[in-house]
Scaffold this motif. Structure first.
Motif, PDB file in Angstrom:
ATOM      1  N   ILE A  95       3.939  -1.649   3.458  1.00  0.00           N
ATOM      2  CA  ILE A  95       3.515  -0.254   3.398  1.00  0.00           C
ATOM      3  C   ILE A  95       4.617   0.524   2.680  1.00  0.00           C
ATOM      4  O   ILE A  95       5.788   0.420   3.060  1.00  0.00           O
ATOM      5  N   ILE A  96       4.232   1.274   1.645  1.00  0.00           N
ATOM      6  CA  ILE A  96       5.220   2.103   0.938  1.00  0.00           C
ATOM      7  C   ILE A  96       4.981   3.564   1.328  1.00  0.00           C
ATOM      8  O   ILE A  96       3.975   4.173   0.928  1.00  0.00           O
ATOM      9  N   LEU A  97       5.868   4.108   2.132  1.00  0.00           N
ATOM     10  CA  LEU A  97       5.764   5.515   2.513  1.00  0.00           C
ATOM     11  C   LEU A  97       6.438   6.305   1.393  1.00  0.00           C
ATOM     12  O   LEU A  97       7.628   6.124   1.114  1.00  0.00           O
ATOM     13  N   ASP A  98       5.654   7.152   0.741  1.00  0.00           N
ATOM     14  CA  ASP A  98       6.134   7.775  -0.501  1.00  0.00           C
ATOM     15  C   ASP A  98       6.715   9.164  -0.260  1.00  0.00           C
ATOM     16  O   ASP A  98       6.065  10.029   0.326  1.00  0.00           O
ATOM     17  N   LEU A  99       7.936   9.353  -0.744  1.00  0.00           N
ATOM     18  CA  LEU A  99       8.547  10.694  -0.726  1.00  0.00           C
ATOM     19  C   LEU A  99       8.615  11.281  -2.130  1.00  0.00           C
ATOM     20  O   LEU A  99       9.010  12.423  -2.304  1.00  0.00           O
ATOM     21  N   GLU A 100       8.213  10.481  -3.140  1.00  0.00           N
ATOM     22  CA  GLU A 100       8.366  10.935  -4.527  1.00  0.00           C
ATOM     23  C   GLU A 100       7.090  11.609  -5.047  1.00  0.00           C
ATOM     24  O   GLU A 100       6.681  12.651  -4.528  1.00  0.00           O
ATOM     25  N   ASP A 101       6.391  10.985  -5.978  1.00  0.00           N
ATOM     26  CA  ASP A 101       5.380  11.718  -6.748  1.00  0.00           C
ATOM     27  C   ASP A 101       4.106  12.128  -6.007  1.00  0.00           C
ATOM     28  O   ASP A 101       3.384  12.998  -6.483  1.00  0.00           O
ATOM     29  N   SER A 102       3.807  11.525  -4.860  1.00  0.00           N
ATOM     30  CA  SER A 102       2.597  11.963  -4.158  1.00  0.00           C
ATOM     31  C   SER A 102       2.892  13.114  -3.184  1.00  0.00           C
ATOM     32  O   SER A 102       1.996  13.563  -2.469  1.00  0.00           O
ATOM     33  N   VAL A 103       4.145  13.586  -3.167  1.00  0.00           N
ATOM     34  CA  VAL A 103       4.517  14.693  -2.272  1.00  0.00           C
ATOM     35  C   VAL A 103       4.988  15.875  -3.124  1.00  0.00           C
ATOM     36  O   VAL A 103       5.876  15.717  -3.967  1.00  0.00           O
TER      37      VAL A 103
ATOM     38  N   LYS B 263       8.679  18.295   0.468  1.00  0.00           N
ATOM     39  CA  LYS B 263       9.642  17.178   0.461  1.00  0.00           C
ATOM     40  C   LYS B 263      10.378  17.045   1.804  1.00  0.00           C
ATOM     41  O   LYS B 263      10.519  15.953   2.339  1.00  0.00           O
ATOM     42  N   ASP B 264      10.838  18.168   2.348  1.00  0.00           N
ATOM     43  CA  ASP B 264      11.631  18.098   3.584  1.00  0.00           C
ATOM     44  C   ASP B 264      10.774  17.656   4.773  1.00  0.00           C
ATOM     45  O   ASP B 264      11.185  16.816   5.567  1.00  0.00           O
ATOM     46  N   SER B 265       9.565  18.220   4.868  1.00  0.00           N
ATOM     47  CA  SER B 265       8.721  17.856   6.008  1.00  0.00           C
ATOM     48  C   SER B 265       8.255  16.400   5.897  1.00  0.00           C
ATOM     49  O   SER B 265       8.159  15.687   6.900  1.00  0.00           O
ATOM     50  N   ALA B 266       8.011  15.931   4.668  1.00  0.00           N
ATOM     51  CA  ALA B 266       7.600  14.525   4.486  1.00  0.00           C
ATOM     52  C   ALA B 266       8.737  13.594   4.917  1.00  0.00           C
ATOM     53  O   ALA B 266       8.514  12.591   5.603  1.00  0.00           O
ATOM     54  N   ARG B 267       9.958  13.922   4.523  1.00  0.00           N
ATOM     55  CA  ARG B 267      11.104  13.078   4.890  1.00  0.00           C
ATOM     56  C   ARG B 267      11.223  12.975   6.411  1.00  0.00           C
ATOM     57  O   ARG B 267      11.461  11.910   6.977  1.00  0.00           O
ATOM     58  N   PHE B 268      11.004  14.119   7.070  1.00  0.00           N
ATOM     59  CA  PHE B 268      11.096  14.159   8.533  1.00  0.00           C
ATOM     60  C   PHE B 268       9.972  13.332   9.167  1.00  0.00           C
ATOM     61  O   PHE B 268      10.191  12.555  10.103  1.00  0.00           O
ATOM     62  N   LEU B 269       8.767  13.460   8.606  1.00  0.00           N
ATOM     63  CA  LEU B 269       7.621  12.697   9.119  1.00  0.00           C
ATOM     64  C   LEU B 269       7.833  11.188   8.947  1.00  0.00           C
ATOM     65  O   LEU B 269       7.595  10.396   9.866  1.00  0.00           O
ATOM     66  N   VAL B 270       8.304  10.800   7.774  1.00  0.00           N
ATOM     67  CA  VAL B 270       8.523   9.373   7.497  1.00  0.00           C
ATOM     68  C   VAL B 270       9.630   8.824   8.402  1.00  0.00           C
ATOM     69  O   VAL B 270       9.521   7.721   8.949  1.00  0.00           O
ATOM     70  N   ARG B 271      10.675   9.617   8.586  1.00  0.00           N
ATOM     71  CA  ARG B 271      11.762   9.200   9.491  1.00  0.00           C
ATOM     72  C   ARG B 271      11.200   8.937  10.899  1.00  0.00           C
ATOM     73  O   ARG B 271      11.459   7.895  11.505  1.00  0.00           O
TER      74      ARG B 271
ATOM     75  N   CYS C  87       4.086  -5.346   9.264  1.00  0.00           N
ATOM     76  CA  CYS C  87       4.098  -4.984   7.836  1.00  0.00           C
ATOM     77  C   CYS C  87       5.526  -4.656   7.411  1.00  0.00           C
ATOM     78  O   CYS C  87       6.273  -4.067   8.178  1.00  0.00           O
ATOM     79  N   GLU C  88       5.847  -5.007   6.182  1.00  0.00           N
ATOM     80  CA  GLU C  88       7.138  -4.588   5.647  1.00  0.00           C
ATOM     81  C   GLU C  88       7.127  -3.063   5.474  1.00  0.00           C
ATOM     82  O   GLU C  88       6.164  -2.505   4.957  1.00  0.00           O
ATOM     83  N   LYS C  89       8.219  -2.406   5.896  1.00  0.00           N
ATOM     84  CA  LYS C  89       8.296  -0.941   5.820  1.00  0.00           C
ATOM     85  C   LYS C  89       9.189  -0.544   4.646  1.00  0.00           C
ATOM     86  O   LYS C  89      10.401  -0.750   4.682  1.00  0.00           O
ATOM     87  N   VAL C  90       8.564   0.025   3.625  1.00  0.00           N
ATOM     88  CA  VAL C  90       9.294   0.404   2.413  1.00  0.00           C
ATOM     89  C   VAL C  90       9.159   1.917   2.252  1.00  0.00           C
ATOM     90  O   VAL C  90       8.094   2.469   2.505  1.00  0.00           O
TER      91      VAL C  90
ATOM     92  N   LEU D 242       0.826  -1.218   0.000  1.00  0.00           N
ATOM     93  CA  LEU D 242       0.000   0.000   0.000  1.00  0.00           C
ATOM     94  C   LEU D 242       0.858   1.267   0.000  1.00  0.00           C
ATOM     95  O   LEU D 242       1.674   1.480   0.893  1.00  0.00           O
ATOM     96  N   TYR D 243       0.608   2.096  -1.021  1.00  0.00           N
ATOM     97  CA  TYR D 243       1.264   3.409  -1.083  1.00  0.00           C
ATOM     98  C   TYR D 243       0.584   4.380  -0.127  1.00  0.00           C
ATOM     99  O   TYR D 243      -0.652   4.497  -0.116  1.00  0.00           O
ATOM    100  N   ILE D 244       1.368   5.137   0.617  1.00  0.00           N
ATOM    101  CA  ILE D 244       0.823   6.211   1.442  1.00  0.00           C
ATOM    102  C   ILE D 244       1.676   7.469   1.205  1.00  0.00           C
ATOM    103  O   ILE D 244       2.904   7.407   1.314  1.00  0.00           O
ATOM    104  N   PRO D 245       1.027   8.591   0.879  1.00  0.00           N
ATOM    105  CA  PRO D 245       1.809   9.816   0.714  1.00  0.00           C
ATOM    106  C   PRO D 245       2.576  10.116   2.010  1.00  0.00           C
ATOM    107  O   PRO D 245       2.000  10.095   3.100  1.00  0.00           O
ATOM    108  N   GLY D 246       3.861  10.391   1.887  1.00  0.00           N
ATOM    109  CA  GLY D 246       4.720  10.565   3.065  1.00  0.00           C
ATOM    110  C   GLY D 246       4.462  11.840   3.839  1.00  0.00           C
ATOM    111  O   GLY D 246       5.060  12.061   4.899  1.00  0.00           O
ATOM    112  N   ASN D 247       3.568  12.691   3.332  1.00  0.00           N
ATOM    113  CA  ASN D 247       3.272  13.937   4.063  1.00  0.00           C
ATOM    114  C   ASN D 247       1.906  13.865   4.746  1.00  0.00           C
ATOM    115  O   ASN D 247       1.355  14.889   5.116  1.00  0.00           O
ATOM    116  N   ASN D 248       1.359  12.637   4.886  1.00  0.00           N
ATOM    117  CA  ASN D 248       0.008  12.518   5.457  1.00  0.00           C
ATOM    118  C   ASN D 248       0.035  11.733   6.780  1.00  0.00           C
ATOM    119  O   ASN D 248      -0.060  10.505   6.785  1.00  0.00           O
TER     120      ASN D 248
END
Ligand SMILES: CC(=O)SCCNC(=O)CCNC(=O)[C@H](O)C(C)(C)COP(=O)(O)OP(=O)(O)OC[C@H]1O[C@@H](n2cnc3c(N)ncnc32)[C@H](O)[C@@H]1OP(=O)(O)O
Ligand SMILES: O=C([O-])CC(=O)C(=O)O
Ligand SMILES: [Mg+2]
Length: 289
Positions: free
Chosen positions: A27-35, A40-48, A59-62, A6-12
């Motif tokens: 689970i695919i935490l997305d930093l690319e096209d859905s952000v 980009k910077d805040s999504a990276r921080f949230l995903v981290r 769940c596998e964390k991708v 499952l793709y999830i936008p990394g800023n949500n």
């Protein structure tokens, strides 16, 4: 098992919070096209932080990073690999990018004291060049655990329309499956983006499974049950496999390598297929032993 990813936008944050209970295998935490670029910077921080603090319930964390064509991709790797995701999904993958990312991650694994090779890579094949080079891409790093087909970007690159029937991606699917089977990694199908067409989703899953895809990406939680069902062996498959194995054992005792069951020939490859069904069923927990 990677039946559903499952793709999830990394800023949500609220979608990420719910991720562990939605039933997806990955689970695919997305930093690319859905952000968008300014997030980009805040999504990276949230995903981290999510990787550090959230219990993903097995769940596998991708994490889908940005490509190395911009500085963003390098920043993603440096921040995300240090909090040990299970895998990085590499968009518009090329052999050169996979090799470079493999080296960058190796350095981080050494610095952080992680087991070397523990972070896997999943190339996202979504250019005509990537399709033609998929075997070499998979072979270029021992970290590659699966391949994902990205049909939206691929059809844009091919300058063709995306259709529900998917004739335009038949070659890409087949070529990816062949490379993945040859190199023993998972082949994951592209998402079905009409999130309210469940009949269409099921047919699309069945088409992909028929030619050897082992799982499918999802963009919406309501797609997960259907994907998991299609990519699991059915009770009928399991019963058939048990009967083949029992009949094969009996035939062996009688000194026969080939025999018929329900009017169909059974020999070693059929036995291999039956064993594969039971192995999958066991891995998912549908049967024991
Ligand atoms: C080509 C590509 O690159 S594809 C990969 C990148 N794309 C993505 O990551 C998109 C992921 N998906 C989404 O963002 C959304 O599902 C959309 C935009 C497609 C549709 O959004 P909506 O119309 O709001 O979906 P829907 O009405 O089904 O949402 C129902 C619930 O599921 C949640 N939800 C929807 N999608 C997701 C998801 N991917 N992950 C987790 N939860 C989700 C919603 O937040 C909502 O929760 P709530 O009831 O608590 O408010
Ligand atoms: O992973 C996917 O299939 C989604 C994607 O990026 C694409 O289709 O371009
Ligand atoms: Mg894409």
């Amino acid at each position: 098992m990677r039946r559903s990813m499952l793709y999830i936008p990394g800023n949500n944050p609220s979608m990420i919070q719910n991720a562990p209970v939605l039933g997806a295998d990955s689970i695919i935490l997305d930093l690319e096209d859905s952000v968008s670029v300014d997030e980009k910077d805040s999504a990276r921080f949230l995903v981290r932080n999510a990787l550090l603090e959230l219990d993903f319930n097995g769940c596998e964390k991708v994490v889908r990073i940005n490509s190395l064509n911009t500085e963003l991709g390098y920043e993603d790797i440096d921040v995300i690999a240090r909090v040990k995701p299970d895998a990085l999904l590499v968009p518009k993958a090329t052999k050169d990018a996979i090799e470079e990312i493999d080296e960058l991650i190796s350095t981080i694994e050494r610095e952080e004291g992680f087991k070397l090779g523990s972070i896997k890579l999943i190339p996202l094949i979504e250019t005509a060049f990537g399709v033609e080079d998929v075997f070499n891409i998979v072979k270029s790093s021992k970290r590659v655990a699966a391949v994902l087909l990205g049909a939206e970007d691929l059809t844009a690159d091919m300058e063709v329309k995306r259709t529900k029937e998917g004739e335009e991606i038949f070659y890409a699917r087949s070529r990816i499956v062949s490379a993945c089977k040859a190199l023993k990694v998972d082949a994951i199908d592209t998402p079905f983006t009409d999130i309210n067409d469940f009949e269409g989703l099921k047919r699309d899953c069945q088409r992909a499974k028929l030619i050897g895809m082992t799982g499918k990406a999802a963009v919406n939680p309501r797609q997960i049950d259907i994907i998991n069902e299609v990519f699991s062996p059915s009770m009928e498959d399991i019963e058939w496999a048990k009967r083949v194995i029992a009949a094969y054992d009996e035939a062996q005792r009688e000194g026969k390598g080939v025999f018929s069951l329900d009017g169909k020939m059974v020999d070693a490859p059929v036995l291999a297929r039956a064993k594969n069904v039971l192995e999958k069923a066991e891995a998912i927990g549908l049967i024991k032993g």
